[in-house]
Design an enzyme around this catalytic site. Structure first.
Site, PDB file in Angstrom:
ATOM      1  N   GLN A 149       1.085   6.437   0.963  1.00  0.00           N
ATOM      2  CA  GLN A 149       1.743   7.543   1.395  1.00  0.00           C
ATOM      3  C   GLN A 149       3.080   7.680   1.081  1.00  0.00           C
ATOM      4  OE1 GLN A 149       0.314   9.924   3.476  1.00  0.00           O
ATOM      5  NE2 GLN A 149      -1.712   9.128   3.758  1.00  0.00           N
ATOM      6  N   CYS A 205      -8.072   5.755  10.299  1.00  0.00           N
ATOM      7  CA  CYS A 205      -8.383   4.654   9.676  1.00  0.00           C
ATOM      8  C   CYS A 205      -7.440   3.652   9.999  1.00  0.00           C
ATOM      9  CB  CYS A 205      -8.349   4.713   8.271  1.00  0.00           C
ATOM     10  SG  CYS A 205      -9.665   5.817   7.547  1.00  0.00           S
ATOM     11  N   ASP A 211       0.716  -1.060   0.032  1.00  0.00           N
ATOM     12  CA  ASP A 211       0.051   0.047  -0.123  1.00  0.00           C
ATOM     13  C   ASP A 211       0.910   1.229  -0.091  1.00  0.00           C
ATOM     14  OD1 ASP A 211      -1.384   2.201   0.734  1.00  0.00           O
ATOM     15  OD2 ASP A 211      -2.301   1.354   2.332  1.00  0.00           O
ATOM     16  N   LYS A 247      -3.523  12.160  -3.491  1.00  0.00           N
ATOM     17  CA  LYS A 247      -2.644  12.361  -2.409  1.00  0.00           C
ATOM     18  C   LYS A 247      -1.344  12.839  -3.018  1.00  0.00           C
ATOM     19  CE  LYS A 247      -4.587   9.631   1.085  1.00  0.00           C
ATOM     20  NZ  LYS A 247      -4.694   8.267   1.718  1.00  0.00           N
TER      21      LYS A 247
HETATM   22  C1  LIG Z   1      -5.101   7.321   2.224  1.00  0.00           C
HETATM   23  C2  LIG Z   1      -4.805   5.920   2.211  1.00  0.00           C
HETATM   24  C3  LIG Z   1      -5.447   4.763   1.829  1.00  0.00           C
HETATM   25  C4  LIG Z   1      -6.629   4.806   1.150  1.00  0.00           C
HETATM   26  O1  LIG Z   1      -6.919   5.816  -0.127  1.00  0.00           O
HETATM   27  P1  LIG Z   1      -8.241   6.086  -0.910  1.00  0.00           P
HETATM   28  O2  LIG Z   1      -7.520   7.202  -1.714  1.00  0.00           O
HETATM   29  O3  LIG Z   1      -9.010   6.500   0.193  1.00  0.00           O
HETATM   30  O4  LIG Z   1      -8.552   4.852  -1.395  1.00  0.00           O
HETATM   31  C5  LIG Z   1      -4.799   3.494   2.025  1.00  0.00           C
HETATM   32  N1  LIG Z   1      -3.771   3.367   2.574  1.00  0.00           N
HETATM   33  C6  LIG Z   1      -3.183   4.452   3.264  1.00  0.00           C
HETATM   34  C7  LIG Z   1      -1.802   4.132   3.812  1.00  0.00           C
HETATM   35  C8  LIG Z   1      -3.526   5.750   3.036  1.00  0.00           C
HETATM   36  O5  LIG Z   1      -2.894   6.711   3.344  1.00  0.00           O
END
Ligand SMILES: *Cc1c(COP(=O)(O)O)cnc(C)c1O
Length: 408
Positions: free
Chosen positions: A205, A366, A202, A228
């Site tokens: 960030q 989250c 993931d 982002k």
């Molecule tokens: C923001 C984020 C997500 C989710 O991204 P979306 O654009 O809301 O789908 C997943 N993992 C991390 C680490 C994030 O910062």
């Protein structure tokens, strides 16, 4: 700590929103980990597309549709270059990181069996927990969790102990959105491959802050979000190795993703279209190329340097304040500062900061399992982009002092 004049000029020229006032005070936008602001060049790319180039992609024989399709595919090429993927067909457009992870969790379900294991970390965002939990429940697989040390770093030794030939998937973030920890993903991937597990990173960030090379990391899947990284909302990228993407079944079905449709049997389009059912977010895709150009032009080095400077300055200032608790002091950190004022609820701190024009995020980010681990309801999170300034960090510090007077 010399201020970079270029950065000041870019901020002034490209981000009109940062000249705004909020609650009668100059806006201090420190919620970049939730979403970054958009440069005018990206905003112009959106309006330019809708004003002069809009048509559906991959369908028409007419010239306008060809033009839109070309621009749409140019972004795929630019994205491939940006993260150094081997091939364009390995770049799948999604609606965001969340959808990218769901796509992989769905696609992998056929290759897991009862008793197999999925490794996640304590640092994960809910988007990188819940899709795997649903998959595990469906299949009878087990979720195992990589713990963290006192600094908020993943414990690689414990990770090695968790890995076994039952491990089929490792899903971890590259950079934690709650603490800012930069995880040693290259090492984690190498170890996972040693037991034959696939790895999803993931990268939501990470890609905004550090140069990512998916081939060097040897990631099997790598998901991130355009919004982002100075791009539009509603668009994400899923990178996957061609072989794995070919093996996975389609996620959604409908138009665009088919080769031939018969009522007896439908055959699917080749990559990447197999995973891109329906009319995509064309405008966002086209404008995302401008966002990538923007990041290139500013320079990943400049972005990293500037953000490190802000982060270190802020961490130093905050640590010197009485009554502060700082969460996450990893040796490798990016752009995020999570903290609490002892005796004050993070929401109350955030509300006072907002009255002073300072936008921070408060709550569990989250990442409820991590908050539970710390035994707190949440944190206040300040997150930086290269366009933030030392003056803004000073405003944050003044705001926290004010909150302390009022709440503690
Ligand atoms: C923001 C984020 C997500 C989710 O991204 P979306 O654009 O809301 O789908 C997943 N993992 C991390 C680490 C994030 O910062």
């Amino acid at each position: 700590m010399k201020p970079n004049t270029d950065v000041t000029a870019i901020r002034r020229a490209e981000f009109p929103i940062l000249q705004r006032s909020i609650n009668g005070k100059p806006l201090v936008y420190l919620d970049n980990a939730a979403t970054s602001q958009k440069p005018l060049s990206v905003i112009r790319a959106l309006t330019d597309y809708y004003s002069y180039h809009h048509a559906n992609v991959h369908r028409g024989t007419h010239s306008l549709s060809q033009e839109a399709t070309d621009a749409f595919e140019q972004t795929r090429k630019a994205t491939r270059d940006f993260i150094h993927a081997a091939q364009e067909c390995e770049i799948i457009y999604t609606s965001g990181t969340t959808e990218g992870i769901n796509l992989v969790a769905h696609g992998m379900s056929g290759s897991l069996q009862n008793g197999d294991e999925i490794l996640l970390s304590l640092l994960e965002h809910h988007s990188n927990i819940v899709p795997w939990q649903l998959l595990a429940e469906r299949i009878g697989a087990l979720i195992r969790v990589i713990p963290i040390n006192a600094k908020g770093e993943l414990s690689v030794r414990d990770y090695e102990k968790l890995l076994s030939n039952r491990t089929k998937i490792v899903a971890v973030n590259h950079v934690s959105n709650a603490l800012g920890t930069v995880n040693p993903v290259k090492e984690l991937i190498r170890l996972a491959h040693g037991v034959g597990a696939k790895v999803l990173i993931d990268g939501a960030q990470a890609v905004p802050h550090i140069q990512v090379d998916v081939q060097d990391l040897d990631a099997d899947f790598y998901a991130f979000s355009a919004h982002k990284m100075y791009g539009p909302t509603g668009l994400g990228i899923l990178y996957g190795k061609e072989r794995w993407l070919n093996e996975m079944p389609p996620y959604q079905s409908g138009g665009e993703m088919i080769d031939q449709v018969r009522f007896e049997k439908t055959s699917f389009a080749p990559l990447p279209f197999k995973f891109e059912a329906g009319t995509p977010h064309i405008a966002a895709v086209i404008a995302f190329r401008t966002a990538l150009d923007f990041m290139r032009d500013v320079g990943m080095e400049v972005i990293r340097e500037q953000e490190d400077m802000l982060l270190h300055y802020a961490a130093e200032q905050l640590a010197a304040l009485p009554g502060m608790q700082i969460w996450g002091t990893a040796a490798q950190k990016a752009s995020v500062l999570s903290f609490n004022l002892k005796g004050a609820h993070p929401f109350d701190v955030g509300s006072i900061l907002d009255k002073m024009g300072i936008a921070v995020r408060t709550g569990h980010h989250c990442a409820q399992p991590l908050m539970k681990h710390y035994g707190i309801p949440g944190t206040v999170r300040a997150s930086f982009a290269f366009y933030n300034t030392l003056d803004e960090v000073d405003a944050l510090v003044a705001g926290i002092k004010r909150a302390r007077e009022m709440l503690c």
